[in-house]
Enzyme design. Structure first.
Site, mmCIF file in Angstrom:
data_model
loop_
_atom_site.group_PDB
_atom_site.id
_atom_site.type_symbol
_atom_site.label_atom_id
_atom_site.label_comp_id
_atom_site.label_asym_id
_atom_site.label_seq_id
_atom_site.Cartn_x
_atom_site.Cartn_y
_atom_site.Cartn_z
ATOM 1 N N GLU A 110 0.811 -1.225 0.000
ATOM 2 C CA GLU A 110 0.000 0.000 0.000
ATOM 3 C C GLU A 110 0.843 1.274 0.000
ATOM 4 O O GLU A 110 0.521 2.249 -0.688
ATOM 5 C CB GLU A 110 -0.974 0.021 1.183
ATOM 6 C CG GLU A 110 -2.160 -0.922 1.020
ATOM 7 C CD GLU A 110 -1.858 -2.364 1.375
ATOM 8 O OE1 GLU A 110 -0.749 -2.633 1.886
ATOM 9 O OE2 GLU A 110 -2.718 -3.241 1.157
ATOM 10 N N HIS A 166 -11.389 -4.054 8.981
ATOM 11 C CA HIS A 166 -11.919 -3.977 7.618
ATOM 12 C C HIS A 166 -13.225 -3.186 7.572
ATOM 13 O O HIS A 166 -14.043 -3.394 6.699
ATOM 14 C CB HIS A 166 -12.187 -5.376 7.044
ATOM 15 C CG HIS A 166 -10.955 -6.168 6.726
ATOM 16 N ND1 HIS A 166 -10.151 -6.705 7.687
ATOM 17 C CD2 HIS A 166 -10.400 -6.502 5.535
ATOM 18 C CE1 HIS A 166 -9.150 -7.356 7.114
ATOM 19 N NE2 HIS A 166 -9.274 -7.253 5.810
#
Lengths: 333, 340
Positions: free
Chosen positions: B71, B140
């Site tokens: 990321e 999440h």
């Protein structure tokens, strides 16, 4: 090349003609004088921020960039004055930036750690260790998409090679065969942490094998040797074969920044590296081969000093930014 | 076909939120070869939430690029591509993973233009599926938009309808600044009217979803939709709620909120991110500091996420973020307190 030069020059040095060598020496002198003048300006209270000086590392900045073409890109580090000058930045605009003036490269908003010359292909120094590495991947993606034949050279230190950014960037550049040259300037210390204590392998270049690219471990104080390897790596990048990792082993004579009291290294060690002065080494070699005489070499150094003196004077007289413009460039319109 | 018939077709055309985002991406790539998509599993897989879908087959692997799970690296790559003439659109698979990319977004993307004295721009878009309600638990399900709204140099959007999802994404791709778009995962399957052409919804303008006179309810992302549903119920109870969909949290449309509160004299702010130090605090403070404060007939009320990570258990998960019932109850209390 002068007519009388002696034989047995190393091929790396012989490959550089006199004009190129003179240009390289001039830039190394400019870097050295720039850093010395920056330090003096700080002592005189003309600069209020901190700075990270690269005295002793000039051959790395100049040697690696010497084979680049005018339209190629670089990304630099917090210790980045040398990279700017090596790429032809104007010292007077750098000093103006350093002094926080509106006329500086970044209008006084960036200072020492953020000097950039985007139009000149210098995409900026970076205050975050390893910050430029992933950016280089994106620059490589642009070059590939635009098919413009450029190369991106990104500098970082030994400390940055322990950041995740280093590993992510080398991996991506390699899987996509991007035209990037990774240049690690290993000056032995991440601030005070000796690289031997910070890394489980002896050389940063050893890490290249994990990413399927060539790794070159060099004497970073040897201008000609650095330039020769950089030339190969740049050619490889430009031809689409992918990235390379170059490690220039070098040393910063000064501390990490202005707060450094050198508690982590000895005077003897510093002295040992001062004897490996990249500028004097190149000059001595050129004299030994009769390529330049002492007077010609002296003139290069004096010209550089004059340019730096004038740059400081220019910067001192420039206007400060106006506080009403504080938020001017936060967003592009 | 006569043009009025075409318009009629366009008016009834419905797409899901995910389809609307995909249509915008496809239209942007068709119109501008500088635009490319990249992220984890956006290629053949079609994106973790199916948003990129078949785009790799339409535009090829050179423009719809699967990336390693890196990321920080891909966020930095977006910065590098943006400053050298491209228009990258990055997908962060779950918005939670943006925590791994903070350095590049906050230190680099947001600041490069300013640090370089206005001599560079960073035209990049980051799409971030976020929010709770899918049983994906604490790592999440977060709503982290307020973090980024705190950073000068970034723009932060939260479209709540398929129409805005498309129009704001196209506006973001045009924008010369880094723009983060937080897409609530529960909205992806919701359907709504989406014109076929490539239109733009301006960044920085809130939308009045329902006019009302008793209370202003400002909602962002899915909470704007919940506020609309709550307003329906409030109406049957005789309470006239004006619903404002924030759409953009940086820049924020204070004018629309202030004008509404001047009219209704009551303000309820609803958002899914953690209530403490969140979007509601900023809106409340802006009202409190302005002349509109004098028009308030009741304290400002915020409904936000609990001071807890998002839990896995579905009952707890619902309890952790504002629900329609909570909005109805809070609005009713606010309006009735003046009548007691």
């Amino acid at each position: 090349m002068s007519a009388h030069q002696k034989p047995n020059q190393r091929p790396e040095l012989a490959a550089l003609d006199d004009a190129t060598v003179a240009r390289a020496l001039t830039r190394m002198h400019l870097i050295r004088k720039f850093e010395e003048a920056a330090e003096a300006s700080y002592m005189r209270g003309l600069i209020h921020g901190t700075m990270h000086l690269s005295i002793g590392q000039e051959a790395s900045a100049v040697g690696t960039t010497l084979p680049l073409e005018a339209h190629d890109y670089i990304l630099s580090t917090h210790r980045g004055h040398g990279h700017c000058i090596a790429r032809g930045a104007e010292p007077k605009l750098m000093f103006a930036e350093f002094f926080g003036k509106e006329t500086g490269y970044c209008k006084g908003r960036g200072g020492s750690m953020h000097i950039a010359d985007v139009e000149g292909g210098n995409l900026g120094a970076n205050g975050i260790v390893g910050g430029g590495l992933p950016i280089a991947v994106g620059v490589g993606m642009s070059i590939k998409a635009q098919k413009n034949g450029r190369v991106c050279m990104v500098f970082f230190g030994d400390g940055a090679s322990n950041e995740g950014a280093f590993h992510e960037a080398l991996n991506m550049a390699s899987i996509w065969k991007l035209p990037v040259v990774f240049v690690c300037e290993n000056n032995k210390y991440g601030m005070s942490m000796d690289i031997g204590r910070a890394m489980a392998v002896p050389n940063v270049a050893d890490r290249a094998s994990a990413y399927g690219m060539p790794g070159h471990c060099l004497d970073g104080n040897d201008l000609a040797g650095v330039a020769a390897v950089a030339k190969q790596a740049i050619a490889r990048a430009r031809s689409g074969e992918g990235p390379s990792l170059i490690e220039c082993k070098t040393y910063r004579w000064r501390g990490h920044s202005k707060s450094d009291r050198n508690l982590y290294r000895s005077k003897e060690e510093i002295e040992e590296w001062r004897n490996q002065d990249p500028i004097r080494r190149l000059e001595d070699e050129l004299k030994a081969h009769d390529r330049f005489d002492a007077a010609a070499l002296m003139k290069l150094e004096e010209d550089a000093q004059r340019e730096i003196d004038a740059a400081v004077e220019f910067a001192r007289t420039c206007p400060d930014p106006d506080p009403k413009d504080l938020t001017r460039d936060v967003y592009a319109l | 076909m006569p043009s009025d018939t075409l318009e009629a077709v366009s008016e009834i055309r419905e797409l899901s939120y995910a389809e609307a985002v995909r249509e915008a991406l496809g239209q942007a790539m068709e119109a501008d070869e500088r635009v490319f998509l990249f992220g984890e599993d956006v290629g053949v897989y079609g994106g973790a939430f199916g948003v990129s879908g078949d785009l790799v087959h339409r535009f090829g692997k050179e423009r719809v690029i699967d990336t390693p799970i890196s990321e920080l690296g891909i966020a930095g790559a977006a910065v590098g591509a943006a400053i050298t003439g491209m228009r990258p659109v990055l997908e962060i698979q779950f918005s939670d993973f943006v925590t791994l990319a903070m350095e590049q977004l906050v230190n680099q993307a947001a600041k490069i233009r300013f640090m370089f004295g206005g001599k560079a721009s960073v035209p990049m878009v980051v799409r971030l599926p976020g929010g709770s309600g899918t049983g994906a638990a604490a790592q999440h399900s977060q709503s982290l938009e307020a973090w980024f709204a705190h950073v000068p140099g970034l723009k932060v959007l939260q479209p709540s309808t398929p129409h805005d999802a498309k129009g704001m994404l196209l506006a973001a791709i045009d924008d010369p600044n880094p723009v983060l778009i937080f897409e609530h995962k529960l909205l992806y399957k919701t359907k709504g009217h989406v014109p076929a052409e490539a239109y733009r919804v301006p960044i920085g303008q809130a939308a009045i979803r329902r006019e009302g006179s008793d209370i202003t309810i400002v909602g962002s992302s899915i909470m704007a939709r919940k506020a609309e549903a709550a307003a329906e119920r409030l109406a049957t109870d005789g309470i006239s709620a004006e619903v404002i969909d924030l759409r953009s949290i940086r820049p924020i449309d204070f004018t629309t909120i202030a004008e509404s509160v001047r009219k209704t004299h009551r303000l309820l702010v609803v958002y899914e991110g953690v209530k403490t130090m969140g979007i509601g605090a900023e809106i409340s403070a802006m009202i409190a500091e302005s002349e509109v404060f004098d028009f308030l007939d009741a304290p400002i009320v915020r409904l936000g996420g609990a001071d807890a990570p998002i839990p896995y258990n579905p009952v707890l998960e619902k309890a952790a973020v504002p629900q329609e019932d909570d909005i109805v109850a809070a609005a009713t209390n606010l309006v009735r307190r003046g009548e007691a």
